[in-house]
Design an enzyme around this catalytic site. Structure first.
Site, PDB file in Angstrom:
ATOM      1  N   SER B  54       0.846  -1.193   0.000  1.00  0.00           N
ATOM      2  CA  SER B  54       0.000   0.000   0.000  1.00  0.00           C
ATOM      3  C   SER B  54       0.884   1.247   0.000  1.00  0.00           C
ATOM      4  O   SER B  54       2.097   1.169   0.157  1.00  0.00           O
ATOM      5  CB  SER B  54      -0.922  -0.012   1.218  1.00  0.00           C
ATOM      6  N   GLY B  55       0.249   2.399  -0.196  1.00  0.00           N
ATOM      7  CA  GLY B  55       0.993   3.651  -0.225  1.00  0.00           C
ATOM      8  C   GLY B  55       1.171   4.197  -1.633  1.00  0.00           C
ATOM      9  O   GLY B  55       1.802   5.235  -1.817  1.00  0.00           O
ATOM     10  N   HIS B  56       0.605   3.476  -2.629  1.00  0.00           N
ATOM     11  CA  HIS B  56       0.720   3.910  -4.026  1.00  0.00           C
ATOM     12  C   HIS B  56      -0.632   4.322  -4.601  1.00  0.00           C
ATOM     13  O   HIS B  56      -0.798   4.387  -5.821  1.00  0.00           O
ATOM     14  CB  HIS B  56       1.299   2.779  -4.882  1.00  0.00           C
ATOM     15  N   HIS B 218       9.364   3.753  -3.554  1.00  0.00           N
ATOM     16  CA  HIS B 218       9.423   3.394  -2.127  1.00  0.00           C
ATOM     17  C   HIS B 218      10.432   4.238  -1.375  1.00  0.00           C
ATOM     18  O   HIS B 218      10.922   3.835  -0.326  1.00  0.00           O
ATOM     19  CB  HIS B 218       9.805   1.924  -1.956  1.00  0.00           C
TER      20      HIS B 218
END
Lengths: 331, 331
Positions: B54-56, B218
């Site tokens: 996650s985080g995108h 990242h």
């Protein structure tokens, strides 16, 4: 200053070049800094224009398209467009059915749109105006007499855009716009300030452990500062003042959870997940929603919440087809 | 750490609650952390799943919907989902026509999708896999053997999603996916680092006057650092390595100018306005484009550029109808 720009002086001109390069559904008048639909206007359709300071993208330029705006005037960052820009847009989009001006309640915008409307009227164009003043955070502010105009503007542009598209006349479109404006309320918060390119430094200082509650969309002061809280507490600080200000029960409500430009989507979804139960517990019937960056403040981290009390007809118009570069539609 | 979250441990679970609350076109399996289309799958349709750390966002969960993905597996922030999540998604979406796994080239993702494919195969599901490895910045990296998989993934999911929707079989969909992957290249840059919630501080330090060229998604190291340059120079530093790596002339090209999560739209449009002339001067025929935040790195400020060399059929599939919460389509 960490920005993807060439020089502070050229931000608006360069960004408009990019809009034109990327989106074939609009055309840009670079001299007047107006974004128009590229396709010819329908005969007899009321035209709708808006505009304001830049730095709030996708509003307003990204909202030009079938089902929403006919044109948007881009001012300098956080600065009203001039009456000349608005006049150029107004006379260009009019085809005899009249033009609605959608104006956020900031002193400069209100004054300039008023002058433009007078000049357009002298030139034989019928103009109606709606002023959005939906921010419950403050009664007056540095830049306004009365409440600031914020998130309701986006929802209003969608609803009245659909009404104009289906052929409603100027009186009907203007009355609907006023109704949406009267029925909309917003509240925002910031985790960080934002940096206006020409200033080169953040508009205000906000310590690493503090957040600002009741912020507007220009880095102007909010209600108060306090230590950063969890998402659940922040959600309550957005919901409570809105529900205290207006009765949102008894009708379908459209909700927007909006990012301020520097907050990623994962956090906006998380915030919506905290906001929705609070609204439901208060008896609000959330019929539609938007989650994302729609009315931003450059690179500010934070979010705002907007509620519009609708009716079946407004929901129908909300669901009508729309095609703009700057909008995603949620459910 | 300035984030709209409850606690670092709950970010993914809370965000998935928000996705479910806001978007009625998807359903969420909270136990397995998989986002599915809410509507029943069409008989005989090849299913397409992806997933990753996650985080995108909006990738991949926001890309689930008609014309794109059937399901997306959400890992912890910047961490691959587990084989069990992928297996659950694979067996759930299969209806006998087989399943395509779209995998970004990171060691954990590749290994876990491989294990899931083996287990699914043992359970009688036919699985094909495409690995995206399009980042021209580095040959190997901290987290990969070979190039990192980045922006081409978004364009690939759109194109093969359309092919599956029109009834192409698994072999055809997989071959198309490989072709898109082979024809895609990306290059990114960052103005700031990003902060993983569980770490609580930026992944790397980047001085106020420096930018990082060749960054992944990242916060991993890029090619080099240098003083912040103007948008025109940055555009050249993105375009040149891509065009040096692959011949993008002689066919229609799809271009994505992507924001890393913390950069506002006004700067992304400005960057696209700088990128397009460089591509055109190099003889690249830009047939379609996307400008916005599609594959992000939490709150990182910066952008990436992706080119996919297409053909008429890929353009036709690009133009096919799509309906997801996370995507705006430009021209």
């Amino acid at each position: 200053m960490k920005k993807l720009i060439n020089s502070p002086d050229d931000v608006i001109a360069d960004s408009l070049k990019g809009v034109e390069a990327s989106d074939k559904s609009v055309r840009v008048d670079h001299e007047n800094r107006v974004i128009y639909r590229a396709t010819p206007k329908a005969a007899g359709k009321v035209a709708i224009i808006s505009g304001g300071g830049s730095g709030h993208e996708p509003m307003h330029g990204g909202l030009v398209g079938v089902g929403m705006l006919d044109a948007a005037c881009a001012g300098q960052v956080f600065t009203s467009p001039t009456p000349d820009q608005m006049l150029a847009a107004t006379t260009e989009v009019d085809n005899g059915a009249g033009v609605l001006h959608i104006v956020k309640n900031y002193t400069g915008d209100v004054m300039n749109f008023e002058m433009a409307a007078e000049m357009a009227s002298d030139a034989g164009v019928e103009v109606a105006t709606v002023i959005v003043a939906d921010d419950v955070a403050v009664q007056d502010s540095l830049y306004t007499a009365g409440r600031r105009g914020v998130g309701t503007t986006v929802l209003l542009e969608k609803i009245v855009g659909a009404a104009a598209e289906e052929g409603q006349d100027l009186a009907a479109v203007a009355a609907l716009a006023q109704k949406v404006s009267d029925n909309g309320r917003s509240m925002g918060m910031a985790l960080t300030s934002c940096t206006v390119p020409a200033a080169g430094k953040p508009t205000f200082d906000l310590p690493d452990d503090q957040m600002e509650i009741g912020i507007g969309i220009h880095g102007e002061p909010g209600r108060h500062r306090e230590p950063i809280a969890d998402a659940k507490s922040i959600a309550k600080q957005l919901v409570d003042p809105i529900l205290a200000d207006y009765d949102f029960t008894g009708a379908p409500v459209i909700v927007m959870l909006n990012g301020m430009g520097g907050t990623p989507l994962i956090e906006l979804y998380l915030m919506y997940g905290e906001v929705l139960p609070l609204l439901e517990e208060a008896g609000v019937n959330v019929a539609r929603n938007l989650v994302g960056n729609y009315i931003t403040s450059l690179d500010m981290a934070g979010c705002s919440l907007t509620l519009v009390k609708a009716d079946d007809d407004m929901i129908r118009l909300w669901d009508a087809p729309v095609s703009t570069a700057g909008l995603r539609w949620g459910m």
